[in-house]
Design a protein around this motif. Structure first.
Motif, PDB file in Angstrom:
ATOM      1  N   ALA A  14       0.814  -1.227   0.000  1.00 31.49           N
ATOM      2  CA  ALA A  14       0.000   0.000   0.000  1.00 31.49           C
ATOM      3  C   ALA A  14       0.842   1.268   0.000  1.00 31.49           C
ATOM      4  O   ALA A  14       0.360   2.341  -0.350  1.00 31.49           O
ATOM      5  N   LYS A  15       2.101   1.146   0.387  1.00 27.72           N
ATOM      6  CA  LYS A  15       2.933   2.337   0.619  1.00 27.72           C
ATOM      7  C   LYS A  15       4.175   2.427  -0.259  1.00 27.72           C
ATOM      8  O   LYS A  15       4.758   3.500  -0.383  1.00 27.72           O
ATOM      9  N   ALA A  16       4.606   1.296  -0.825  1.00 30.21           N
ATOM     10  CA  ALA A  16       5.954   1.256  -1.407  1.00 30.21           C
ATOM     11  C   ALA A  16       5.963   1.080  -2.920  1.00 30.21           C
ATOM     12  O   ALA A  16       6.997   0.811  -3.509  1.00 30.21           O
ATOM     13  N   PHE A  17       4.799   1.280  -3.558  1.00 32.71           N
ATOM     14  CA  PHE A  17       4.740   1.073  -5.011  1.00 32.71           C
ATOM     15  C   PHE A  17       5.569   2.130  -5.747  1.00 32.71           C
ATOM     16  O   PHE A  17       5.856   3.206  -5.203  1.00 32.71           O
ATOM     17  N   GLU A  18       5.953   1.806  -6.980  1.00 34.01           N
ATOM     18  CA  GLU A  18       6.748   2.738  -7.774  1.00 34.01           C
ATOM     19  C   GLU A  18       5.980   4.053  -7.950  1.00 34.01           C
ATOM     20  O   GLU A  18       4.778   4.022  -8.234  1.00 34.01           O
ATOM     21  N   SER A  19       6.637   5.157  -7.746  1.00 30.81           N
ATOM     22  CA  SER A  19       6.095   6.531  -7.837  1.00 30.81           C
ATOM     23  C   SER A  19       5.286   6.934  -6.607  1.00 30.81           C
ATOM     24  O   SER A  19       4.615   7.957  -6.634  1.00 30.81           O
ATOM     25  N   SER A  20       5.389   6.172  -5.526  1.00 28.47           N
ATOM     26  CA  SER A  20       4.635   6.505  -4.309  1.00 28.47           C
ATOM     27  C   SER A  20       5.317   7.569  -3.448  1.00 28.47           C
ATOM     28  O   SER A  20       4.786   7.940  -2.398  1.00 28.47           O
ATOM     29  N   LEU A  21       6.482   8.069  -3.900  1.00 23.98           N
ATOM     30  CA  LEU A  21       7.155   9.124  -3.127  1.00 23.98           C
ATOM     31  C   LEU A  21       7.659  10.261  -4.025  1.00 23.98           C
ATOM     32  O   LEU A  21       8.848  10.348  -4.324  1.00 23.98           O
ATOM     33  N   PRO A  22       6.743  11.136  -4.468  1.00 20.93           N
ATOM     34  CA  PRO A  22       7.214  12.364  -5.127  1.00 20.93           C
ATOM     35  C   PRO A  22       8.041  13.187  -4.131  1.00 20.93           C
ATOM     36  O   PRO A  22       7.632  13.359  -2.976  1.00 20.93           O
ATOM     37  N   LEU A  23       9.211  13.647  -4.582  1.00 19.10           N
ATOM     38  CA  LEU A  23      10.147  14.335  -3.696  1.00 19.10           C
ATOM     39  C   LEU A  23      10.700  15.571  -4.406  1.00 19.10           C
ATOM     40  O   LEU A  23      11.229  15.469  -5.512  1.00 19.10           O
ATOM     41  N   GLY A  24      10.564  16.721  -3.769  1.00 18.77           N
ATOM     42  CA  GLY A  24      11.062  17.972  -4.354  1.00 18.77           C
ATOM     43  C   GLY A  24      12.567  18.099  -4.205  1.00 18.77           C
ATOM     44  O   GLY A  24      13.235  17.220  -3.653  1.00 18.77           O
ATOM     45  N   SER A  25      13.086  19.216  -4.677  1.00 18.63           N
ATOM     46  CA  SER A  25      14.524  19.473  -4.562  1.00 18.63           C
ATOM     47  C   SER A  25      14.890  19.724  -3.109  1.00 18.63           C
ATOM     48  O   SER A  25      14.175  20.424  -2.393  1.00 18.63           O
ATOM     49  N   PHE A  26      16.031  19.168  -2.698  1.00 11.87           N
ATOM     50  CA  PHE A  26      16.484  19.386  -1.324  1.00 11.87           C
ATOM     51  C   PHE A  26      17.097  20.782  -1.177  1.00 11.87           C
ATOM     52  O   PHE A  26      17.860  21.228  -2.033  1.00 11.87           O
ATOM     53  N   VAL A  27      16.721  21.439  -0.089  1.00 13.49           N
ATOM     54  CA  VAL A  27      17.236  22.767   0.252  1.00 13.49           C
ATOM     55  C   VAL A  27      18.174  22.585   1.440  1.00 13.49           C
ATOM     56  O   VAL A  27      17.822  21.887   2.409  1.00 13.49           O
ATOM     57  N   PRO A  28      19.374  23.177   1.402  1.00 14.13           N
ATOM     58  CA  PRO A  28      20.311  22.996   2.521  1.00 14.13           C
ATOM     59  C   PRO A  28      19.683  23.376   3.865  1.00 14.13           C
ATOM     60  O   PRO A  28      18.969  24.383   3.966  1.00 14.13           O
ATOM     61  N   ALA A  29      19.967  22.572   4.874  1.00 10.62           N
ATOM     62  CA  ALA A  29      19.401  22.819   6.203  1.00 10.62           C
ATOM     63  C   ALA A  29      19.808  24.190   6.743  1.00 10.62           C
ATOM     64  O   ALA A  29      19.069  24.794   7.524  1.00 10.62           O
ATOM     65  N   SER A  30      20.960  24.675   6.292  1.00 10.18           N
ATOM     66  CA  SER A  30      21.427  25.989   6.763  1.00 10.18           C
ATOM     67  C   SER A  30      20.474  27.113   6.358  1.00 10.18           C
ATOM     68  O   SER A  30      20.484  28.188   6.946  1.00 10.18           O
ATOM     69  N   GLU A  31      19.622  26.848   5.347  1.00  7.78           N
ATOM     70  CA  GLU A  31      18.675  27.882   4.901  1.00  7.78           C
ATOM     71  C   GLU A  31      17.331  27.791   5.615  1.00  7.78           C
ATOM     72  O   GLU A  31      16.441  28.611   5.387  1.00  7.78           O
ATOM     73  N   ILE A  32      17.171  26.757   6.442  1.00 10.57           N
ATOM     74  CA  ILE A  32      15.890  26.550   7.147  1.00 10.57           C
ATOM     75  C   ILE A  32      16.152  26.703   8.642  1.00 10.57           C
ATOM     76  O   ILE A  32      16.605  25.770   9.307  1.00 10.57           O
ATOM     77  N   SER A  33      15.859  27.885   9.168  1.00 17.47           N
ATOM     78  CA  SER A  33      16.256  28.152  10.560  1.00 17.47           C
ATOM     79  C   SER A  33      15.348  27.461  11.572  1.00 17.47           C
ATOM     80  O   SER A  33      15.809  27.056  12.636  1.00 17.47           O
ATOM     81  N   LYS A  34      14.041  27.324  11.261  1.00 12.14           N
ATOM     82  CA  LYS A  34      13.127  26.705  12.224  1.00 12.14           C
ATOM     83  C   LYS A  34      12.296  25.614  11.552  1.00 12.14           C
ATOM     84  O   LYS A  34      11.150  25.857  11.171  1.00 12.14           O
TER      85      LYS A  34
END
Ligand code: MG
Length: 220
Positions: A111-131
């Motif tokens: 139910a959870k692990a089928f192909e295309s079951s995890l759309p994922l955006g671009s990763f942003v460095p943690a240093s840019e996310i303060s909270k």
């Protein structure tokens, strides 16, 4: 997509009380952990392909984080240093199948692990996310808002998620954790468009299609 190649993908379930309640689960219970394979990942602009004859497919917008270093038995105070980046994710779920599996006490993988079951955006460095525990999540389905929440509603904060998973698994640099969904989950259908946004992390846009029926159904 990521500065580090993605390794294992860990998923937290029932991490927002309102969502736990909307599916009839006990919000005071510990959040659960399951996994997705690398083949579940699709990128921005991709298409979720709902497996043939699999019942309803639900959207779950989630904050994803990536480990920048190996981690085991991490104290929550040390978790921030382990996180290298954040991204927008969608934990697509075959809800009817999942409900059947829950009743049987079986694992959720199909139910959870089928192909295309995890759309994922671009990763942003943690240093840019303060909270990271004060990020707004917003999911639009065909232009209409269907899920809204804030990471401050999490039972386990992003830092606590790292600490929690590291109690059970040897985390490695590149591993990804998706951190659970707020309330408002619901079905998608072929032809739909999903736009998932998290403050500071941009927007992940994906389409939805149905898998073609097999010539002959060979399943038991
Ligand atoms: Mg989820």
């Amino acid at each position: 997509m990521s500065t580090l190649p993605i390794r294992n993908i860990y998923c937290i379930g029932r991490n927002y009380a309102a969502h736990a309640r909307e599916l009839g689960n006990d919000p005071s219970a510990k959040p659960l952990i399951f996994m997705k394979p690398l083949s579940a990942v699709i990128s921005d602009g991709g298409t979720i392909v709902i497996p043939h004859d699999s019942g309803s497919c639900h959207h779950e917008i989630e904050l994803a984080l990536q480990l920048g270093e190996d981690a085991r038995f991490v104290h929550v105070d040390d978790a921030p240093a382990c996180i290298s980046a954040y991204a927008v994710a969608l934990d697509m779920t075959l809800r009817d199948l999942q409900n059947d599996l829950k009743k049987k006490g079986w694992p959720w993988d199909i139910a959870k692990a089928f192909e295309s079951s995890l759309p994922l955006g671009s990763f942003v460095p943690a240093s840019e996310i303060s909270k990271p525990s004060e990020l707004d999540l917003n999911l639009k389905l065909n232009g209409r808002v269907v899920q809204e929440g804030c990471t401050n509603q999490m039972i386990l904060s992003p830092y606590h998620c790292v600490s929690y998973v590291s109690q059970y698994f040897q985390l490695r640099a590149g591993d990804v954790i998706i951190t659970g969904t707020p309330a408002g989950v619901g079905p998608v259908h072929p032809g739909d468009k999903l736009e998932a946004s998290i403050s500071g992390l941009g927007t992940l846009t994906v389409g939805v299609a149905a898998e073609a029926a097999p010539a002959l159904d060979s399943r038991p």
